[in-house]
Design a protein around this motif. Structure first.
Motif, PDB file in Angstrom:
ATOM      1  N   ALA A 117      -2.786  69.842  95.683  1.00  0.00           N
ATOM      2  CA  ALA A 117      -2.232  71.032  95.039  1.00  0.00           C
ATOM      3  C   ALA A 117      -0.958  70.618  94.346  1.00  0.00           C
ATOM      4  CB  ALA A 117      -1.950  72.119  96.076  1.00  0.00           C
ATOM      5  N   LEU A 118      -0.643  71.257  93.201  1.00  0.00           N
ATOM      6  CA  LEU A 118       0.576  70.892  92.487  1.00  0.00           C
ATOM      7  C   LEU A 118       1.211  72.109  91.844  1.00  0.00           C
ATOM      8  CD1 LEU A 118      -0.064  70.735  89.156  1.00  0.00           C
ATOM      9  CD2 LEU A 118      -1.382  68.764  89.913  1.00  0.00           C
ATOM     10  N   VAL A 119       2.517  72.002  91.576  1.00  0.00           N
ATOM     11  CA  VAL A 119       3.263  73.080  90.953  1.00  0.00           C
ATOM     12  C   VAL A 119       4.439  72.471  90.201  1.00  0.00           C
ATOM     13  CG1 VAL A 119       4.763  73.469  92.960  1.00  0.00           C
ATOM     14  CG2 VAL A 119       4.348  75.338  91.367  1.00  0.00           C
ATOM     15  N   ALA A 120       4.793  73.064  89.052  1.00  0.00           N
ATOM     16  CA  ALA A 120       5.926  72.577  88.263  1.00  0.00           C
ATOM     17  C   ALA A 120       7.234  73.076  88.853  1.00  0.00           C
ATOM     18  CB  ALA A 120       5.796  73.045  86.815  1.00  0.00           C
ATOM     19  N   VAL A 121       8.255  72.216  88.820  1.00  0.00           N
ATOM     20  CA  VAL A 121       9.557  72.540  89.406  1.00  0.00           C
ATOM     21  C   VAL A 121      10.655  72.193  88.400  1.00  0.00           C
ATOM     22  CG1 VAL A 121      11.153  72.114  91.311  1.00  0.00           C
ATOM     23  CG2 VAL A 121       8.682  72.010  91.706  1.00  0.00           C
ATOM     24  N   PRO A 122      11.538  73.143  88.031  1.00  0.00           N
ATOM     25  CA  PRO A 122      12.647  72.823  87.119  1.00  0.00           C
ATOM     26  C   PRO A 122      13.746  72.055  87.843  1.00  0.00           C
ATOM     27  CG  PRO A 122      12.789  75.104  87.834  1.00  0.00           C
ATOM     28  CD  PRO A 122      11.512  74.560  88.414  1.00  0.00           C
TER      29      PRO A 122
END
Length: 208
Positions: free
Chosen positions: A14-19
């Motif tokens: 699973a992946l998610v973008a992070v600022p």
């Protein structure tokens, strides 16, 4: 040019973008127990954190003091702080009533929704978690085994905000869950307690 990185099991990742402060951003990847924070431009690992259980669902939440990743997997929901300066810190883990596998954030109501199974394993359900106390306060059973879910919300346009959770099964059936009226669920006990208190005060005054 484009960059690529491999994972051992894409179906379990699973992946998610992070600022972050660098402006390039980062990508959080969960493949089994480790939560790997990678530079978005180079995909080089910059930070790694071991989760209590293997995560199959991630979501980035910006409704707290600092960005927080919620990770759903097996029987627990974990939350990890990801400050803009970089790095990760495990904030805690919540034991869920049943197995869970995916998670979403409703930005409009600032509530976490976790897809999983009921405690008795009889059906899929969506658990509702209040992120400040990180506690489950409601759930909505689904009529089938869900393969995908999404939130239909428009926090910037309240008048057009449907506040719905959409669940799909493998045959294409759609279930719609209203997720915009949780205030009743978390306030009803306070209302009942207040009403009982008024009754007790009235009886006390009558006795004096």
């Amino acid at each position: 040019g484009s960059q690529s990185a491999s994972v051992a099991d894409a179906s379990a990742a699973a992946l998610v973008a992070v600022p972050n402060d660098s402006g390039a951003g980062a990508v959080a990847v969960a493949e089994g127990d480790p939560l790997d924070l990678r530079d978005a431009a180079t995909l080089v690992s910059t930070s790694q954190l071991t989760l209590p259980e293997a995560a199959t669902g991630l979501v980035l939440m910006n409704g707290l003091d600092q960005p927080t990743i919620y990770a759903a997997g097996e029987s627990s929901l974990s939350w990890v702080s990801v400050p803009a300066s970089g790095g990760t810190t495990l904030g805690g883990t919540l034991k869920m009533p049943g197995p869970v596998r995916d998670v979403a954030w409703d930005e409009s109501s600032n509530i976490i929704h976790v897809l999983g199974r009921t405690a008795d394993g009889s059906s899929d359900t969506v658990y509702v978690v209040e992120p400040h106390g990180n506690a489950v306060f409601a759930d909505a059973r689904l009529p089938f085994s869900t393969v995908a879910m999404a939130l239909d919300t428009q926090p910037q346009r309240p008048a057009q905000d449907r506040q719905q959770l959409l669940a799909l099964d493998s045959a294409g059936q759609l279930a719609v869950v209203d997720i915009g009226n949780h205030a009743y669920a978390w306030r009803i006990m306070g209302v009942i307690a207040g009403a009982l208190l008024l009754g007790c005060l009235y009886l006390l005054v009558r006795m004096l």
